[in-house]
Enzyme design. Structure first.
Site, PDB file in Angstrom:
ATOM      1  N   THR A 160     -12.802   6.346   7.868  1.00 30.39           N
ATOM      2  CA  THR A 160     -13.497   5.537   6.950  1.00 30.39           C
ATOM      3  C   THR A 160     -14.564   4.593   7.767  1.00 30.39           C
ATOM      4  OG1 THR A 160     -11.524   5.281   5.428  1.00 30.39           O
ATOM      5  CG2 THR A 160     -13.396   3.671   5.331  1.00 30.39           C
ATOM      6  N   ASP A 209     -11.416  13.663   8.676  1.00 29.77           N
ATOM      7  CA  ASP A 209     -10.681  12.725   7.882  1.00 29.77           C
ATOM      8  C   ASP A 209      -9.127  12.732   8.722  1.00 29.77           C
ATOM      9  OD1 ASP A 209      -8.517  12.159   5.692  1.00 29.77           O
ATOM     10  OD2 ASP A 209     -10.399  11.447   4.873  1.00 29.77           O
ATOM     11  N   SER A 211      -6.361  12.767   7.556  1.00 25.28           N
ATOM     12  CA  SER A 211      -5.442  13.479   6.993  1.00 25.28           C
ATOM     13  C   SER A 211      -5.558  15.002   7.231  1.00 25.28           C
ATOM     14  CB  SER A 211      -5.462  13.572   5.322  1.00 25.28           C
ATOM     15  OG  SER A 211      -6.766  14.062   5.167  1.00 25.28           O
ATOM     16  N   THR A 241      -7.397   5.658   8.997  1.00 25.50           N
ATOM     17  CA  THR A 241      -6.153   4.830   8.862  1.00 25.50           C
ATOM     18  C   THR A 241      -4.741   5.678   8.377  1.00 25.50           C
ATOM     19  OG1 THR A 241      -6.656   3.820   6.734  1.00 25.50           O
ATOM     20  CG2 THR A 241      -7.302   2.540   8.686  1.00 25.50           C
ATOM     21  N   ASP A 242      -5.058   6.655   7.548  1.00 21.75           N
ATOM     22  CA  ASP A 242      -3.990   7.190   6.733  1.00 21.75           C
ATOM     23  C   ASP A 242      -2.886   7.962   7.939  1.00 21.75           C
ATOM     24  OD1 ASP A 242      -5.076   6.654   4.387  1.00 21.75           O
ATOM     25  OD2 ASP A 242      -6.066   8.727   3.956  1.00 21.75           O
ATOM     26  N   THR A 313       3.652   1.078  11.085  1.00 26.26           N
ATOM     27  CA  THR A 313       3.379   2.192   9.895  1.00 26.26           C
ATOM     28  C   THR A 313       2.282   1.320   8.971  1.00 26.26           C
ATOM     29  OG1 THR A 313       4.593   3.343   8.044  1.00 26.26           O
ATOM     30  CG2 THR A 313       5.254   0.666   8.515  1.00 26.26           C
ATOM     31  N   THR A 428      16.548   5.232   7.070  1.00 29.85           N
ATOM     32  CA  THR A 428      16.614   4.642   6.121  1.00 29.85           C
ATOM     33  C   THR A 428      15.278   4.391   5.150  1.00 29.85           C
ATOM     34  OG1 THR A 428      17.196   2.051   5.272  1.00 29.85           O
ATOM     35  CG2 THR A 428      15.819   2.399   7.431  1.00 29.85           C
ATOM     36  N   GLN A 429      15.518   4.351   3.878  1.00 26.57           N
ATOM     37  CA  GLN A 429      14.617   4.264   3.252  1.00 26.57           C
ATOM     38  C   GLN A 429      13.739   2.839   3.051  1.00 26.57           C
ATOM     39  OE1 GLN A 429      15.610   5.517  -0.723  1.00 26.57           O
ATOM     40  NE2 GLN A 429      16.243   7.655  -0.163  1.00 26.57           N
ATOM     41  N   CYS A 430      14.402   1.727   3.569  1.00 27.31           N
ATOM     42  CA  CYS A 430      13.994   0.380   3.548  1.00 27.31           C
ATOM     43  C   CYS A 430      13.116   0.185   4.602  1.00 27.31           C
ATOM     44  CB  CYS A 430      15.376  -0.372   3.852  1.00 27.31           C
ATOM     45  SG  CYS A 430      16.647  -0.411   2.698  1.00 27.31           S
TER      46      CYS A 430
END
Length: 518
Positions: A160, A209, A211, A241-242, A313, A428-430
């Site tokens: 970006t 990009d 991605s 940043t992605d 993250t 973990t999903q947390c």
């Protein structure tokens, strides 16, 4: 014009640019052409041995005996102090730039090969430019500029930060080649401040990009940092940043024994916009890359905070605070002053830089949802094991690593995967917290099935660490499983230092109190 040079003894596993330049001049000079090669080579070796034996304690009389004067032809050795154009445009004037052809002539197959140290694939000794159409200037550190400025290499891959509206694409944002260099040359007057480092910018072609970036692009960045490692004090990587957290985390594992700062940054708002956050992020990244006492890790600087890359993250796509380090405080925060969390910074690296570019990405990540069908997972595991396309399975489980233990077929499916040689890792999903395999009965069942805990690693760190360990090729599956909970780059908290589980006894809390691991 007479050129005088000395044959210097090998220091820190390499020769300086002047020696390599002189060797190239010697090879191409009229003296070399008219004199017997064997005689001149013998003289060259004797002089090198004499200087190596004398060392730094040799007298002026001894030094005068080791001078060789020759007359170079053409441009065999570029004169110091003449600015040369880089692919992205030379931002500053340098005292010494050695073009790649001089190094190639010296390093090529000739009689001087045994005098020049070789560059091992994994060890940085002799720095050579990467084989490509571009060349990043090879600059000796702090030589004759008088101001002792640090030098920082900026590698721009796109994102970006480099984008602007493109009328040909309906006004959508797309990267603009050369926009960053032009902006830094004309609009960033802060770089002229004597407290700022000298900067060299290289923009990759084409700009990507984030991605679209993957392991081959990670390897290219690692190789370019290695090729210029001895010639710059720090490195700044600009990208989108992605997938920045993935790229930065991967490089933290690729660059073993890193002794200089490598800082990733970017922006949420394009550089062309007046309210962009790119300017502040870039300036602070340059400052952190050139500090007198640097944080020699791969980090991400964004919106006033410096995060350890393998703990970071992306958490927000619509605000300026795009990144977070959920299970570790920032290494530093900026405000009126820079505040560092000194107790979190890793100790200095020992040994030479080693670059690992092989990343085995034959892994699959699955986020469990209630009511999922076990048969699909079983088919994936069997097909992947049979074709060899699956070596690791990362399961994002509930809470502290819980899964439906009443589904016996699911547990048997994971046990079958481990028996087929597939590494099964529980995450973990947390957003915050850690996997605690042995705290609940469901976690015990997974542990007996051979599932490995990722502790408090982010998904980015878990995936990149597996790819790195698998790509090394010298570790067994059991050794990789043991290393998953051991900190290699500060990416995970040791099991003994994790917070005590809920409803733990006073004894359990007391034996963990005060323990901390990087």
């Amino acid at each position: 014009m007479m050129l005088s040079f000395r044959i210097l003894p090998r220091v820190c596993g390499r020769y300086d640019n002047a020696t390599r330049c002189a060797a190239a001049s010697l090879q191409s000079s009229s003296v070399f052409k008219e004199t017997s090669k064997n005689t001149l080579l013998s003289t060259f070796i004797k002089e090198a041995r004499l200087m190596a034996t004398a060392g730094n304690g040799s007298s002026d009389e001894d030094k005068s005996k080791t001078s060789i004067k020759i007359k170079p032809e053409g441009n065999a050795c570029p004169s110091a102090g003449e600015p040369q154009q880089t692919p992205a445009g030379l931002l500053f004037h340098y005292d010494s730039i050695v073009p790649p052809n001089v190094l190639d002539d010296v390093i090529g197959g000739n009689e001087f090969d045994h005098l020049i140290p070789k560059d091992d694939d994994n060890i940085t000794e002799l720095v050579t430019p990467p084989k490509s159409d571009f060349f990043i200037p090879q600059v000796k550190l702090h030589d004759g500029d008088g101001m002792k400025r640090k030098r920082v290499l900026v590698l721009c891959t796109g994102g970006t930060l480099t984008m602007a509206p493109d009328p040909k694409k309906g006004g959508s944002l797309s990267p603009v080649q050369g926009a960053l260099t032009e902006f830094m040359k004309k609009s960033m007057l802060e770089l002229q401040n004597e407290k700022m480092p000298d900067v060299v910018v290289h923009e990759y072609t084409p700009l990507l990009d984030s991605s679209d970036m993957g392991p081959p692009d990670w390897a290219l960045l690692a190789k370019d940092i290695k090729a210029n490692y001895l010639h710059f004090d720090g490195f700044v990587v600009l990208m989108g940043t992605d997938t920045m957290a993935y790229t930065a985390t991967a490089l933290s594992f690729m660059l073993e024994n890193l002794g200089k700062p490598v800082i990733f940054t970017g922006s949420q708002i394009p550089l062309a916009e007046p309210h962009t956050d790119a300017r502040q992020n870039l300036i602070m990244a340059l400052i952190f890359a050139a500090r007198d006492v640097p944080i020699s890790e791969v980090t991400i600087f964004f919106h006033g905070k410096l995060f350890r890359a393998c703990r970071s993250t992306k958490v927000n796509a619509g605000e300026l605070h795009a990144f977070d380090s959920p299970n570790l405080l920032p290494l530093a925060t900026t405000g009126i002053a820079i505040k560092e969390n000194d107790h979190l910074i890793l100790p200095p690296a020992r040994g030479v830089l080693r670059v690992h570019t092989r990343m085995d990405t034959r892994l699959l990540t699955i986020r469990l949802v209630p009511g999922f069908d076990d048969k699909i997972l079983r088919h994936l595991i069997r097909a992947g094991a049979e074709s060899g396309s699956l070596r690791s399975l990362v399961l994002q489980l509930y809470g502290t690593g819980n899964a439906p233990s009443v589904k016996q077929e699911f547990i048997e499916c994971l046990k079958e995967a481990t028996e087929l040689g597939i590494l099964v890792v529980a995450a973990t999903q947390c957003h915050k917290g850690s996997v605690m395999m042995g705290h609940y009965a469901t976690g015990r069942a997974l542990e007996r099935a051979g599932v490995v805990s990722s502790n408090d690693m982010t998904l980015e760190a878990t995936a990149c660490k597996i790819a790195y360990l698998m790509g090394r090729g010298d570790l067994s599956l059991d050794e990789i499983a043991d290393l998953m909970t051991i900190s290699m780059r500060g990416e995970v908290t040791h099991t003994d230092a994790l917070p005590p589980p809920p409803f733990s006894s006073a004894y359990q809390r007391g034996r963990r109190k005060g323990k901390y691991f990087y």
